[in-house]
Design an enzyme around this catalytic site. Structure first.
Site, PDB file in Angstrom:
ATOM      1  N   ALA A   8      -8.986 -53.459  17.596  1.00  0.00           N
ATOM      2  CA  ALA A   8     -10.107 -52.530  17.002  1.00  0.00           C
ATOM      3  C   ALA A   8     -11.091 -53.069  17.872  1.00  0.00           C
ATOM      4  O   ALA A   8     -11.685 -54.286  17.390  1.00  0.00           O
ATOM      5  CB  ALA A   8     -10.074 -52.608  15.549  1.00  0.00           C
ATOM      6  N   MET A   9     -11.652 -52.165  18.513  1.00  0.00           N
ATOM      7  CA  MET A   9     -12.911 -52.696  19.449  1.00  0.00           C
ATOM      8  C   MET A   9     -14.179 -51.769  18.617  1.00  0.00           C
ATOM      9  O   MET A   9     -14.432 -50.454  18.928  1.00  0.00           O
ATOM     10  CB  MET A   9     -12.656 -52.232  20.880  1.00  0.00           C
ATOM     11  CG  MET A   9     -11.507 -52.987  21.459  1.00  0.00           C
ATOM     12  SD  MET A   9     -11.116 -52.844  23.053  1.00  0.00           S
ATOM     13  CE  MET A   9     -12.755 -53.465  23.866  1.00  0.00           C
ATOM     14  N   GLY A  12     -18.681 -54.548  19.849  1.00  0.00           N
ATOM     15  CA  GLY A  12     -19.378 -55.865  20.024  1.00  0.00           C
ATOM     16  C   GLY A  12     -18.603 -56.958  20.765  1.00  0.00           C
ATOM     17  O   GLY A  12     -17.738 -56.592  21.136  1.00  0.00           O
ATOM     18  N   VAL A  13     -19.589 -57.902  20.960  1.00  0.00           N
ATOM     19  CA  VAL A  13     -19.008 -59.133  21.663  1.00  0.00           C
ATOM     20  C   VAL A  13     -17.939 -59.826  21.082  1.00  0.00           C
ATOM     21  O   VAL A  13     -16.764 -60.144  21.627  1.00  0.00           O
ATOM     22  CB  VAL A  13     -19.980 -60.299  21.921  1.00  0.00           C
ATOM     23  CG1 VAL A  13     -20.288 -60.999  20.746  1.00  0.00           C
ATOM     24  CG2 VAL A  13     -19.693 -61.214  22.966  1.00  0.00           C
ATOM     25  N   ASP A  14     -17.542 -59.790  19.934  1.00  0.00           N
ATOM     26  CA  ASP A  14     -16.373 -60.300  19.175  1.00  0.00           C
ATOM     27  C   ASP A  14     -15.054 -59.545  19.483  1.00  0.00           C
ATOM     28  O   ASP A  14     -14.377 -60.303  19.929  1.00  0.00           O
ATOM     29  CB  ASP A  14     -16.755 -60.674  17.684  1.00  0.00           C
ATOM     30  CG  ASP A  14     -18.184 -61.523  17.371  1.00  0.00           C
ATOM     31  OD1 ASP A  14     -17.981 -62.352  18.063  1.00  0.00           O
ATOM     32  OD2 ASP A  14     -18.619 -60.936  16.399  1.00  0.00           O
ATOM     33  N   SER A  15     -15.122 -58.421  19.191  1.00  0.00           N
ATOM     34  CA  SER A  15     -13.859 -57.672  19.445  1.00  0.00           C
ATOM     35  C   SER A  15     -13.533 -57.565  21.127  1.00  0.00           C
ATOM     36  O   SER A  15     -12.415 -57.352  21.300  1.00  0.00           O
ATOM     37  CB  SER A  15     -13.938 -56.203  19.011  1.00  0.00           C
ATOM     38  OG  SER A  15     -15.177 -55.517  19.363  1.00  0.00           O
ATOM     39  N   CYS A 105     -12.506 -51.267   4.368  1.00  0.00           N
ATOM     40  CA  CYS A 105     -12.511 -51.200   5.520  1.00  0.00           C
ATOM     41  C   CYS A 105     -11.463 -51.639   6.312  1.00  0.00           C
ATOM     42  O   CYS A 105     -10.375 -51.440   7.111  1.00  0.00           O
ATOM     43  CB  CYS A 105     -13.718 -51.167   6.373  1.00  0.00           C
ATOM     44  SG  CYS A 105     -13.790 -50.685   7.965  1.00  0.00           S
ATOM     45  N   GLY A 129     -12.080 -58.699  15.672  1.00  0.00           N
ATOM     46  CA  GLY A 129     -12.967 -59.789  16.227  1.00  0.00           C
ATOM     47  C   GLY A 129     -13.428 -60.362  15.091  1.00  0.00           C
ATOM     48  O   GLY A 129     -14.592 -61.283  15.207  1.00  0.00           O
ATOM     49  N   CYS A 203     -22.141 -50.112   8.978  1.00  0.00           N
ATOM     50  CA  CYS A 203     -21.936 -49.528  10.084  1.00  0.00           C
ATOM     51  C   CYS A 203     -22.169 -47.957   9.804  1.00  0.00           C
ATOM     52  O   CYS A 203     -22.490 -46.978  10.728  1.00  0.00           O
ATOM     53  CB  CYS A 203     -20.570 -49.695  10.558  1.00  0.00           C
ATOM     54  SG  CYS A 203     -19.047 -49.123   9.306  1.00  0.00           S
TER      55      CYS A 203
END
Length: 378
Positions: A8-9, A12-15, A105, A129, A203
């Site tokens: 699941a992208m 952001g940098v984490d995903s 979510c 992420g 979000c």
């Protein structure tokens, strides 16, 4: 044949790094961005491509996927998100509660709807992420949810409702890294999200004004009503219970010699009760919708540390299961601003014992409540 994992992208940098780590480890990775919520006033481009972090988030995720050489898809889950996240969020504020929309979510969208879709694609797991870790207890074979190595970024308080079946199919690749290590890894790979700022907003409320969303869908929550003190004495008028949460100080429109805080919200009478800082203290709470991560409630009270909101430092407490999917939590010391609707999460060391949604809080002052088998009487 390589194991297939759906990531699941969000853009952001984490995903992004979660996907990159899995590619590096040899998995077949599919990147997915969920189009979860598009405001009615959005333009045509946003309605077509808006992802879980807006149009820019979907585009950033696509750029990262291209850099990693993996396929990327945008899936429309707007209806599911409205049902599982937005509608309960609005209903909670209308009922005088302070919701945590990330719970639904994660459990119903990412590790519910998306996991079912992933299995239809013959993928074995869904990765995100999140800063969290999963291990398996060798003695029982059960899955264990653990706090991330970077405790400042730990997100297990958004994941406590996950079931054993969901944990078995969940992957949290960045859980062993610090935020600084995640960014450094993204920079080494030249990922376009390496230095992207973190979003601090919900979000589905990109402008940060959740009240506008609630007002548009539950206008009754914004009827003026009385502000009273703990004796019932009227002090002023509020512009609607949807504006307030327990512990709030700003926006009361009251003047006086001492700071006043919201200590209770009663939508039935449309009343907001205020008091001083001491009136915010609670030692005992009852939680509902409880999940014990091991799968079964413990037979006796457990000694834990308990966290009552994301920014709260876990405090020593006892937790005791109650009938009907509830649990009682008794803190050693009173805790400030225990807000109904928020999560209470229980830890033993770095292991997540479980959690629940705060239904009510009691025991503001006075002597410590009597204990029964290490916990208070329900």
């Amino acid at each position: 044949m390589r194991e297939r994992i759906v990531v699941a992208m969000s853009g952001g940098v984490d995903s992004s790094v979660a996907a990159a780590l899995l590619v590096e480890q040899g998995y077949e990775v599919l990147g997915v961005t969920l189009r979860v919520w598009v405001p009615p006033e959005a333009d045509a481009e946003a309605r077509r491509f808006g992802g879980c972090c807006g149009t820019g988030g979907a585009e950033d995720a696509r750029r990262v996927a291209r850099a990693l050489g993996i396929p990327h898809y945008v899936l429309n889950t707007e209806a599911e998100f409205a049902r599982a996240v937005v509608d309960p969020f609005v209903a909670a504020y209308a009922a005088g509660r302070t919701p945590v929309p990330c719970l639904a979510c994660n459990t119903e969208l990412k590790f519910g709807w998306l996991l079912r879709r992933a299995r239809a694609w013959e993928a074995t797991a869904v990765a995100t992420g999140h800063y969290a870790r999963i291990s398996r207890d060798p003695a029982t074979g059960r899955w264990v949810l653990r706090r991330s190595r970077d405790l400042r970024k730990d997100q297990t308080d958004f994941l406590w409702p996950l079931t054993q079946a969901q944990l078995a199919a969940a992957r949290f690749p960045v859980g062993e890294l610090t935020k600084e290590e995640v960014r450094a890894y993204a920079r080494r790979l030249g990922l376009p999200t390496a230095d992207k700022p973190e979003s601090q907003e919900l979000c589905f409320v990109p402008d940060g004004d959740y009240r506008r969303l609630v007002r548009g869908r539950a206008p009754a929550a914004f009827r003026p009503g009385p502000i009273v003190d703990e004796t019932g004495r009227r002090l002023g008028e509020h512009p609607g219970v949807g504006n307030f949460t327990v512990g709030q100080r700003r926006g009361l429109g009251l003047s006086g010699s001492r700071p006043l805080y919201v200590v209770a919200i009663d939508p039935a009478t449309n009343t907001v009760t205020v008091g001083d800082a001491r009136a915010l203290e609670r030692r005992r709470l009852v939680a509902q919708a409880v999940n014990f991560v091991a799968g079964e409630p413990p037979p006796t009270p457990l000694r834990v540390t308990a966290k009552i909101r994301h920014s709260h430092t876990p405090a020593p407490a006892w937790v005791r299961p109650l009938p009907g999917g509830r649990a009682e939590v008794l803190f050693d010391e009173p805790q400030r601003a225990v807000a109904p609707g928020q999560s209470v999460v229980w830890y033993q060391g770095d292991v997540v014992v479980g959690g629940g949604v705060i239904a009510r809080a009691e025991d503001t002052t006075g002597a410590r409540p009597a204990l029964v088998d290490g916990c208070g009487v329900a």
